[in-house]
Design a protein around this motif. Structure first.
Motif, mmCIF file in Angstrom:
data_model
loop_
_atom_site.group_PDB
_atom_site.id
_atom_site.type_symbol
_atom_site.label_atom_id
_atom_site.label_comp_id
_atom_site.label_asym_id
_atom_site.label_seq_id
_atom_site.Cartn_x
_atom_site.Cartn_y
_atom_site.Cartn_z
ATOM 1 N N ARG A 21 26.539 14.645 15.786
ATOM 2 C CA ARG A 21 26.842 13.243 15.502
ATOM 3 C C ARG A 21 25.587 12.383 15.627
ATOM 4 O O ARG A 21 25.509 11.307 15.052
ATOM 5 N N LEU A 22 24.627 12.862 16.423
ATOM 6 C CA LEU A 22 23.406 12.091 16.682
ATOM 7 C C LEU A 22 22.234 13.046 16.770
ATOM 8 O O LEU A 22 22.361 14.150 17.301
ATOM 9 N N ILE A 23 21.085 12.601 16.258
ATOM 10 C CA ILE A 23 19.838 13.351 16.376
ATOM 11 C C ILE A 23 18.791 12.421 16.985
ATOM 12 O O ILE A 23 18.516 11.343 16.432
ATOM 13 N N TYR A 24 18.237 12.824 18.116
ATOM 14 C CA TYR A 24 17.218 12.012 18.800
ATOM 15 C C TYR A 24 15.833 12.552 18.452
ATOM 16 O O TYR A 24 15.552 13.742 18.641
ATOM 17 N N VAL A 25 14.952 11.673 17.948
ATOM 18 C CA VAL A 25 13.612 12.086 17.541
ATOM 19 C C VAL A 25 12.576 11.043 17.937
ATOM 20 O O VAL A 25 12.884 9.863 18.104
ATOM 21 N N THR A 26 11.338 11.512 18.059
ATOM 22 C CA THR A 26 10.177 10.636 18.271
ATOM 23 C C THR A 26 9.158 10.973 17.175
ATOM 24 O O THR A 26 8.146 11.629 17.443
ATOM 25 N N PRO A 27 9.416 10.558 15.944
ATOM 26 C CA PRO A 27 8.671 11.090 14.799
ATOM 27 C C PRO A 27 7.226 10.630 14.689
ATOM 28 O O PRO A 27 6.386 11.371 14.183
ATOM 29 N N SER A 28 6.907 9.422 15.132
ATOM 30 C CA SER A 28 5.549 8.930 14.929
ATOM 31 C C SER A 28 4.553 9.544 15.909
ATOM 32 O O SER A 28 3.381 9.721 15.575
ATOM 33 N N HIS A 29 5.035 9.845 17.113
ATOM 34 C CA HIS A 29 4.155 10.442 18.122
ATOM 35 C C HIS A 29 5.055 11.210 19.073
ATOM 36 O O HIS A 29 5.537 10.668 20.056
ATOM 37 N N GLN A 30 5.319 12.468 18.737
ATOM 38 C CA GLN A 30 6.344 13.231 19.437
ATOM 39 C C GLN A 30 6.059 13.326 20.932
ATOM 40 O O GLN A 30 4.939 13.586 21.355
ATOM 41 N N LEU B 131 18.486 8.598 15.930
ATOM 42 C CA LEU B 131 17.927 7.640 16.886
ATOM 43 C C LEU B 131 16.424 7.854 16.940
ATOM 44 O O LEU B 131 15.941 8.861 17.472
ATOM 45 N N GLU B 132 15.681 6.915 16.364
ATOM 46 C CA GLU B 132 14.218 6.997 16.310
ATOM 47 C C GLU B 132 13.624 6.223 17.483
ATOM 48 O O GLU B 132 13.669 4.996 17.519
ATOM 49 N N ASP B 133 13.078 6.938 18.429
ATOM 50 C CA ASP B 133 12.422 6.334 19.580
ATOM 51 C C ASP B 133 10.933 6.224 19.257
ATOM 52 O O ASP B 133 10.219 7.215 19.215
ATOM 53 N N ASP B 134 10.469 5.001 19.039
ATOM 54 C CA ASP B 134 9.090 4.750 18.595
ATOM 55 C C ASP B 134 8.259 4.251 19.771
ATOM 56 O O ASP B 134 7.507 3.288 19.656
ATOM 57 N N TYR B 135 8.355 4.933 20.898
ATOM 58 C CA TYR B 135 7.998 4.404 22.208
ATOM 59 C C TYR B 135 6.555 3.971 22.383
ATOM 60 O O TYR B 135 6.287 2.991 23.057
#
Length: 461
Positions: free
Chosen positions: A228-237, A264-268
């Motif tokens: 149902r959800l995919i958590y990713v940090t695509p810009s800087h894993q 869910l894109e975490d762009d931290y």
């Protein structure tokens, strides 16, 4: 103008208007046709090349990259959104990952903004009406991420929250409660952010770790029921530091759109990129309203501010806003107003420019020192961005938790990589670079190397 040209060309490529392998116009010819400087066109082409949309070498034409046609179907140009709409222990030390250098925080400028707003808040701002965030801050956040990260949204889609963890927990509890006696499935990067792992599991998810390689999360390695959800940090894993390739980004969006999954894109800490321009956010190329975008000021300015933001697709906004109100996830109004002023005065952008230079110097010094003194033990990542640096043990049999305890007894604050795996771990260490002093890191790395040698000698004896 460079940004406008880049976005126009990017959207034209995604829509299939220029086929794979076709050349783009020569930079001089396009500049003359548009009435702009050639440097503007060159800059736009360089951004497209950095993000994988085009390819080419010096002396040859710039051509559209060979993106797989199925991934491009249905990708029209950007359109405005519709009008509706387990905690980790805190540690300290020079090398603690994931925290900014608060000594460099712009104390005087922030104090002036905070004091001014403390004296001049409007009566309206002191009520309960803006639980999702003050309109002035929501607009300031959107203006910032639209320019720096390529985010496409309206201010009404921005929610101000106390932390990224609060936002992950909010979405998890909204989307992941068990149904029909069965746990919901959530995919998460492996290795990945341990707080996200804990929060999604507490929300009721069955977590499926999906391996990351040098191109980011690899959906081909995922198995079992659809999530149902995919958590990713695509810009800087987090924690490896790799950037998700364009091909993987398009595959992820295509899968999410076809399966009705929220990404869910975490762009931290994507603001800090060294040696190249930051890659645009995944949300900016989402045409299916499947990406929720998460950012924070805790990694940029100071953790003590307790301000983050969540940008949700219009279709989810009513539910998310109700959930935020019910759970009381509000940020003090004077902090919000002061931060809006701080951003609108250009102080955040100036601070980011200054700190990117400083952090780049600290990252380079850390990489060089570790390679010099610990290279026999560690394979050190390139350190192309962010506030932390991954290093993997060359010996896969090393207990990185024991090593971290040994080093942290001397006050370094390192994190063992094994803590970030759900499945079989790969041993390594995660170094923070924000508090590093370039004139001290060589001595520190030499000490770490000597501790490795001592431990090896004791084991041999």
């Amino acid at each position: 103008m460079e940004g406008q040209l880049y976005r126009a060309l990017r959207d034209h490529i995604l829509a299939g208007g220029i086929a794979a392998g076709q050349p783009l116009p020569a930079t001089r010819a396009l500049a003359a046709a548009l009435g702009v400087g050639r440097s503007t066109v060159v800059g736009a082409y360089d951004r497209l090349k950095a993000e994988g949309y085009v390819e080419g070498r010096a002396g040859s034409a710039t051509r559209v990259a060979g993106l797989a046609p199925p991934l491009l179907e249905g990708w029209g140009p950007a359109r405005p959104p519709a009008s509706s709409f387990a905690p980790e222990p805190v540690s300290s030390g020079m090398l603690v990952p994931g925290v900014p250098d608060v000594e460099d925080f712009p104390h005087a400028a922030w104090a002036r903004c905070l004091a001014a707003r403390g004296r001049a808040l409007r009566v309206h701002d002191l009520g309960y009406d803006d639980v999702c965030g003050l309109p002035m801050l929501r607009q300031a956040v959107l203006d910032h991420v639209a320019v720096t990260r390529g985010v496409v949204a309206k201010a009404g889609q921005v929610l101000i929250v106390p932390s990224t963890r609060a936002a992950i927990d909010l979405l998890g509890r909204l989307l992941l409660p068990p149904q029909g006696g069965r746990e919901a499935v959530a995919w998460i990067e492996e290795p990945g952010y341990s707080a996200a792992q804990g929060l999604l599991r507490r929300a009721g998810a069955q977590l499926v770790p999906v391996a990351c390689d040098e191109a980011g999360i690899d959906l081909a390695k995922a198995g079992g029921p659809a999530p149902r959800l995919i958590y990713v940090t695509p810009s800087h894993q987090y924690p490896t530091g790799v950037t998700m390739s364009l091909q993987r980004r398009l595959a992820l969006l295509d899968f999410a759109r076809s399966q009705g999954v929220l990404v869910l894109e975490d762009d931290y800490d994507s603001e800090f990129q060294y040696g190249s321009r930051p890659i645009a956010a995944l949300q900016g190329i989402d045409r299916g309203e499947v990406v929720a975008y998460l950012g924070t000021f805790s990694k940029v300015l100071a953790p003590g501010l307790r301000v983050a933001y969540l940008i949700v697709p219009p279709r989810l906004l009513p539910q998310v806003a109700v959930e935020q109100r019910l759970r009381g996830l509000a940020v003090p109004v004077h902090i919000q107003a002061a931060l809006a002023d701080f951003m609108r005065e250009g102080r955040l952008r100036a601070y980011l420019r200054r700190m990117t230079v400083r952090y780049a110097e600290r990252m380079a010094a850390t990489v060089a020192a570790l390679e010099r003194h610990c290279g026999a033990w560690l394979q050190v990542a390139s350190g192309s961005g962010g506030l932390q640096l991954a290093a993997w043990f060359r010996d896969p049999g090393i207990d990185d938790r024991a090593v971290a305890r040994l080093l942290n007894a001397e006050g370094y604050g390192l994190k063992p990589m094994s803590d970030l795996f759900l499945g079989p771990p790969r041993p390594g260490l995660l170094f923070g670079i924000a508090r590093v002093r370039p004139d001290e890191i060589d001595r520190v790395a030499r000490r770490i190397g000597s501790l490795f040698d001592e431990a090896c000698h004791r084991r041999a004896v």
